[in-house]
Motif scaffolding. Sequence first.
Motif, PDB file in Angstrom:
ATOM      1  N   ILE A   1      13.118  98.370  13.278  1.00 45.91           N
ATOM      2  CA  ILE A   1      12.889  98.609  14.556  1.00 45.91           C
ATOM      3  C   ILE A   1      14.248  99.355  15.053  1.00 45.91           C
ATOM      4  CG2 ILE A   1      13.574  97.351  16.631  1.00 45.91           C
ATOM      5  CD1 ILE A   1      11.695  95.153  15.901  1.00 45.91           C
TER       6      ILE A   1
ATOM      7  N   SER B   1      13.825 102.816  17.048  1.00 45.30           N
ATOM      8  CA  SER B   1      14.502 102.883  18.179  1.00 45.30           C
ATOM      9  C   SER B   1      15.309 103.969  18.443  1.00 45.30           C
ATOM     10  CB  SER B   1      15.131 101.810  18.620  1.00 45.30           C
ATOM     11  OG  SER B   1      16.373 101.311  17.837  1.00 45.30           O
TER      12      SER B   1
ATOM     13  N   LEU C   1      15.755  98.975  27.213  1.00 46.88           N
ATOM     14  CA  LEU C   1      14.751  98.574  26.111  1.00 46.88           C
ATOM     15  C   LEU C   1      15.540  98.636  24.785  1.00 46.88           C
ATOM     16  CD1 LEU C   1      11.326  98.709  26.199  1.00 46.88           C
ATOM     17  CD2 LEU C   1      12.216 100.112  24.130  1.00 46.88           C
TER      18      LEU C   1
ATOM     19  N   ILE D   1      15.885  95.342  22.469  1.00 48.05           N
ATOM     20  CA  ILE D   1      14.880  95.223  21.150  1.00 48.05           C
ATOM     21  C   ILE D   1      15.706  95.131  19.849  1.00 48.05           C
ATOM     22  CG2 ILE D   1      14.377  97.624  20.712  1.00 48.05           C
ATOM     23  CD1 ILE D   1      11.560  96.509  20.005  1.00 48.05           C
TER      24      ILE D   1
ATOM     25  N   SER E   1      17.621  91.439  20.005  1.00 53.47           N
ATOM     26  CA  SER E   1      16.844  90.564  20.036  1.00 53.47           C
ATOM     27  C   SER E   1      16.047  90.481  18.408  1.00 53.47           C
ATOM     28  CB  SER E   1      15.550  90.151  21.089  1.00 53.47           C
ATOM     29  OG  SER E   1      14.574  91.411  20.695  1.00 53.47           O
ATOM     30  N   SER E   2      15.823  91.551  17.845  1.00 55.24           N
ATOM     31  CA  SER E   2      15.452  91.384  16.437  1.00 55.24           C
ATOM     32  C   SER E   2      16.285  91.083  15.463  1.00 55.24           C
ATOM     33  CB  SER E   2      14.749  92.679  15.992  1.00 55.24           C
ATOM     34  OG  SER E   2      15.786  93.901  16.023  1.00 55.24           O
TER      35      SER E   2
ATOM     36  N   THR F   1      11.346  89.504  20.821  1.00 52.10           N
ATOM     37  CA  THR F   1      11.005  90.979  20.119  1.00 52.10           C
ATOM     38  C   THR F   1       9.879  91.671  20.329  1.00 52.10           C
ATOM     39  OG1 THR F   1      12.876  90.637  18.713  1.00 52.10           O
ATOM     40  CG2 THR F   1      11.365  92.212  18.017  1.00 52.10           C
TER      41      THR F   1
ATOM     42  N   TRP G   1       9.525  93.269  23.773  1.00 57.66           N
ATOM     43  CA  TRP G   1       9.967  94.582  23.766  1.00 57.66           C
ATOM     44  C   TRP G   1       9.081  95.852  23.006  1.00 57.66           C
ATOM     45  CZ3 TRP G   1      12.741  95.039  27.686  1.00 57.66           C
ATOM     46  CH2 TRP G   1      13.509  93.760  28.183  1.00 57.66           C
ATOM     47  N   LEU G   2       8.404  95.137  22.003  1.00 59.59           N
ATOM     48  CA  LEU G   2       7.725  95.960  21.312  1.00 59.59           C
ATOM     49  C   LEU G   2       6.348  96.611  22.282  1.00 59.59           C
ATOM     50  CD1 LEU G   2       7.359  94.254  17.803  1.00 59.59           C
ATOM     51  CD2 LEU G   2       8.278  96.497  18.272  1.00 59.59           C
TER      52      LEU G   2
END
Length: 128
Positions: free
Chosen positions: A25, A29, A40, A44, A47-48, A82, A85-86
């Motif tokens: 990610i 990203s 975003l 992301i 959270s990941s 996560t 967000w994905l």
Amino acid sequence: MTKEPIKSHEDLEVYKMAFDAAMQIFELSKKFPKEEKYSLTDQIRRSSRSVCANLAEAWRKRRYEAAFIAKLNDCEAEAAETQTWLKFAVKCDYLNVEIGRKLYGRYNQILGILVTIINNPSPWLIKR
């Protein structure tokens, strides 16, 4: 073939899966638009990575079942966040649909393992 004993949270298969997914990610990203930097992209990544961080904390709280489960619940929540967000990244065309699906599926696997541990924490707890 004998399995190596688990000495640290880093030996957990679920931790390795979550860490690899978070790193994937992070790399993906980097290509998100600059205007998403403080929304975003940051969310992301946060959270990941939190899945891994909370797993590390949970591992250290195995003396107390309630504390262990609470931290695993935090992992579960971060993994689900996560996934959200994905979905946004795919819908906004920042992430290829197929890559998004694979990562979403990876988080389903992570969630499955977490729920299994949450539902049966005894083997993981430190015996007093």
